[in-house]
Design an enzyme around this catalytic site. Structure first.
Site, mmCIF file in Angstrom:
data_model
loop_
_atom_site.group_PDB
_atom_site.id
_atom_site.type_symbol
_atom_site.label_atom_id
_atom_site.label_comp_id
_atom_site.label_asym_id
_atom_site.label_seq_id
_atom_site.Cartn_x
_atom_site.Cartn_y
_atom_site.Cartn_z
ATOM 1 N N ASP A 187 13.101 100.189 -9.562
ATOM 2 C CA ASP A 187 14.239 99.847 -9.223
ATOM 3 C C ASP A 187 15.065 99.056 -10.437
ATOM 4 O O ASP A 187 14.463 98.224 -11.083
ATOM 5 C CB ASP A 187 14.287 98.890 -7.886
ATOM 6 C CG ASP A 187 15.807 98.621 -7.201
ATOM 7 O OD1 ASP A 187 16.427 99.274 -7.451
ATOM 8 O OD2 ASP A 187 15.746 97.471 -6.778
ATOM 9 N N ASP A 229 19.609 101.751 -14.548
ATOM 10 C CA ASP A 229 21.018 100.954 -14.271
ATOM 11 C C ASP A 229 21.662 100.582 -15.663
ATOM 12 O O ASP A 229 21.346 99.532 -15.939
ATOM 13 C CB ASP A 229 20.798 99.738 -13.333
ATOM 14 C CG ASP A 229 22.091 99.205 -13.069
ATOM 15 O OD1 ASP A 229 22.942 99.502 -13.356
ATOM 16 O OD2 ASP A 229 21.981 98.041 -12.351
ATOM 17 N N GLU A 272 23.406 104.819 -11.811
ATOM 18 C CA GLU A 272 24.332 104.080 -11.096
ATOM 19 C C GLU A 272 25.706 104.057 -11.913
ATOM 20 O O GLU A 272 25.980 103.857 -13.105
ATOM 21 C CB GLU A 272 24.030 102.532 -11.066
ATOM 22 C CG GLU A 272 24.897 101.655 -10.350
ATOM 23 C CD GLU A 272 24.414 100.302 -9.743
ATOM 24 O OE1 GLU A 272 23.252 100.093 -9.624
ATOM 25 O OE2 GLU A 272 25.241 99.536 -9.959
ATOM 26 N N GLY A 311 21.744 90.713 -2.850
ATOM 27 C CA GLY A 311 21.181 89.321 -2.714
ATOM 28 C C GLY A 311 21.858 88.973 -1.074
ATOM 29 O O GLY A 311 22.326 89.894 -0.155
ATOM 30 N N GLY A 343 22.454 96.911 -2.111
ATOM 31 C CA GLY A 343 22.745 95.879 -1.280
ATOM 32 C C GLY A 343 22.776 96.055 0.261
ATOM 33 O O GLY A 343 23.692 95.486 0.868
ATOM 34 N N ASN A 348 18.768 100.728 -0.140
ATOM 35 C CA ASN A 348 17.759 99.401 -0.536
ATOM 36 C C ASN A 348 17.887 98.324 0.167
ATOM 37 O O ASN A 348 18.676 97.837 0.637
ATOM 38 C CB ASN A 348 18.282 99.352 -1.862
ATOM 39 C CG ASN A 348 17.999 100.386 -2.983
ATOM 40 O OD1 ASN A 348 17.732 101.328 -2.697
ATOM 41 N ND2 ASN A 348 18.275 100.020 -4.187
ATOM 42 N N THR A 379 16.155 91.486 0.278
ATOM 43 C CA THR A 379 16.565 90.260 0.692
ATOM 44 C C THR A 379 16.093 89.949 2.024
ATOM 45 O O THR A 379 15.616 88.672 2.560
ATOM 46 C CB THR A 379 17.925 89.789 0.416
ATOM 47 O OG1 THR A 379 18.368 90.256 -1.073
ATOM 48 C CG2 THR A 379 18.150 88.420 0.505
HETATM 49 ZN ZN LIG Z 1 20.161 97.202 -6.487
#
Ligand SMILES: [Zn+2]
Length: 285
Positions: free
Chosen positions: A86, A108, A138, A185, A213, A234, A237
């Protein structure tokens, strides 16, 4: 390269496309968490993506240690499992993951100007794809934390559909992470996914679309996004919050006695409850 039984992420995303569902990509940072994810996937009989970034990989001791950890957790599984890197930001990290036995990598380079993003992503695709390793790129920025960079701002940061088409053609990526209103987050604002923008991206780009996210994004919005073509979500958190809170509460209980099971058992169960619910949501169960 370590012998493994991971399938290219592309294959599990194909299953998602055929069924019109999304596959959960769950972050793991230990054998225990990897096993919790696999046990839930087995229970519900859904394909799954195990993923981790540099932080988690370092915690497990390195790339090969991470591959071994994941392999030990899923060597007896019967559902298709992909092992995905990731948010790598360098070619070297992706290369190391390919060599170590990951079946998928995300490069990324979205913080870079467009041309440099294309150049780096293309380089990773050239290296990884001949080995059957899937590449996710991305385009657009998610608000919140991406590595060391705090991204602010609303729609200006979201993925442009025309640019997404050009990016897909120029980089040859197998999957595309987009920015349509989620954040990494824990949310400090109420997210609102931009479904019309997702539709426009899907019209242009014939690739599995990835939603980062996913933690904390309201369930109805996630389900709607999946119905509109999101094929990978994904989650990180939410698992950490569930485990962390349970860990504290467990020790506060009257008569609590330390043992590995007493201390960690409830946290793992809490993680599994989160993972199970997410898997059902993504499979539109
Ligand atoms: Zn991500």
């Amino acid at each position: 390269m370590i012998k493994t039984n991971f399938v290219p992420m592309e294959e599990v995303l194909k299953i998602a496309e055929d069924r019109g569902i999304a596959i959960g990509a769950f972050e793991f940072w230990s054998y225990e968490v990897a096993r919790a994810i696999i046990e839930c996937a087995q229970e519900l009989d859904v394909p799954v993506i195990l993923q981790c970034g540099r932080l988690e990989i370092n915690r497990m001791g390195g790339m090969e240690e991470t591959v071994m950890t994941a392999y030990m957790a899923c060597k007896n599984a019967t559902v298709p499992i992909a092992l995905h890197l990731d948010h790598a930001t360098t070619f070297e990290d992706c290369n190391e993951a390919v060599n170590a036995g990951f079946s998928s990598v995300m490069i990324d380079a979205s913080a870079l100007p467009y041309e440099q993003n294309v150049e780096l992503t293309r380089k990773v695709a050239r290296r990884a794809q001949p080995f059957g390793v899937t590449v996710e790129g991305e385009l657009g920025r998610l608000v919140g934390e991406e590595g060391d960079i705090a991204v602010k701002g609303p729609e200006s940061a979201q993925t442009d559909p025309e640019e997404a088409l050009r990016y897909a053609e120029e980089t040859k990526v197998d999957a595309l992470a987009v920015s349509i209103g989620t954040a990494h987050g824990q949310y400090t604002f109420k997210p609102k996914l931009n479904i019309p923008r997702l539709d426009k991206i899907k019209e242009k780009v014939n690739l599995p679309i990835v939603l980062h996210g996913g933690s904390g994004t309201p369930e109805d919005q996630v389900r709607e996004a999946i119905r509109h073509g999101i094929r990978k979500v994904n989650i990180c958190t939410d698992i950490q919050v569930a485990m962390g809170k349970t860990y504290i509460e467990t020790q506060k209980k009257q008569g609590f006695k330390y043992s590995c099971q007493n201390l960690w058992g409830p946290s793992v169960e809490a993680a599994k409850n989160v993972i199970r619910e997410k898997m059902k949501m993504f499979a539109l169960m």
